[in-house]
Design an enzyme around this catalytic site. Structure first.
Site, short mmCIF file in Angstrom:
data_model
loop_
_atom_site.label_atom_id
_atom_site.label_comp_id
_atom_site.label_asym_id
_atom_site.label_seq_id
_atom_site.Cartn_x
_atom_site.Cartn_y
_atom_site.Cartn_z
CB SER A 23 -0.94 -0.02 1.20
OG SER A 23 -1.95 0.95 1.04
CG ASN A 24 -0.47 4.56 -1.39
OD1 ASN A 24 -1.11 5.41 -0.80
ND2 ASN A 24 -1.00 3.80 -2.34
N PRO A 25 1.14 5.70 1.76
CG PRO A 25 2.96 7.05 2.23
CD PRO A 25 2.35 6.25 1.14
CB SER A 26 -3.09 7.79 0.08
OG SER A 26 -4.30 8.49 -0.03
CB ALA A 94 -2.45 6.94 -3.47
#
Ligand code: C5P
Length: 210
Positions: A23-26, A94
């Site tokens: 995943s990502n930090p959005s 994102a």
């Protein structure tokens, strides 16, 4: 003029087994700000949201999704619903570009895991959408406006909202952002450091003028 806003927000999660994901930090803040601004003007707002810790804005219908493919399915279903007005599709999510090729049904033991993870591409949701006026975001590291212009053409968007995630007060998790509106007709507008709520209102205004 009746207007409907379909907005994607937040990250997606791409699981490789029941306890691990890419995943990502959005945080979803930008998408939720646009949803709030559009609902405050009385427009119909459908918010397709990855996992975030935000409250649903008043007057917004929220659809929770996890993976990129879930997000695409939800968006496609919403676009199929008849609407006698203008539909705006605003992609702030994102979306993870890749997902693990295999999803294990049970937690993988360390001994079963390889140091190499096989991946496959996720669908580009913004690019695939038809029958809506599209606005996308381009989060870049560095001031790469030409790349935003290329994305605008490639994804057939009316506008790409460019932001340099390395600039102070901009990017993931902040309440402010520093963006440039890059339009399909080649024009661009540099906005000062603003709250994401204020940028949300500007984007809704941009849509009203189209
Ligand atoms: O190509 P890139 O990922 O930088 O494009 C960013 C824009 O495209 C964002 O608006 C994002 O929400 C959207 N996008 C999407 N589906 C993907 C990848 C990006 O809708 N798989």
């Amino acid at each position: 003029m009746k207007r409907r806003f379909i907005i994607t927000a937040g990250p997606t999660r791409e699981f490789l087994d029941p306890v691990r994901f890419l995943s990502n930090p959005s945080t979803g803040r930008m998408g939720y700000a646009i949803a709030r601004a559009a609902a405050a003007k009385g427009y119909e707002v459908e918010l397709v949201s990855g996992p975030v810790a935000l409250r649903t804005p008043k007057g917004v219908v929220r659809h929770d999704v996890v993976s990129a493919r879930d997000m695409k399915r939800s968006v496609d279903l919403l676009l199929k619903q008849p609407f006698d007005g203008k539909t705006f599709f605003i992609a702030t999510a994102a979306v993870a570009d890749w997902r693990p090729k295999k999803i294990a049904a049970k937690k993988l033991k360390k001994s079963e895991m390889s140091s190499v993870l096989e991946l496959e591409r996720n669908p580009d949701i913004l690019k695939s959408v038809k029958g809506a006026i599209k606005i996308g975001f381009a989060a870049e590291t560095g001031s790469n406006i030409e790349e935003a212009q290329r994305k605008c053409r490639d994804k057939d968007a009316a506008m790409i909202v460019f932001n340099d995630v390395t600039s102070p007060g901009a990017g993931f998790g902040t309440i402010t952002n520093r963006v440039v509106f890059v339009c399909a007709d080649g024009r661009s507008e540099v906005l000062p450091l603003m709250t994401k709520d204020a940028i949300g209102r500007r984007i809704v205004k941009f849509c009203e003028a189209l």
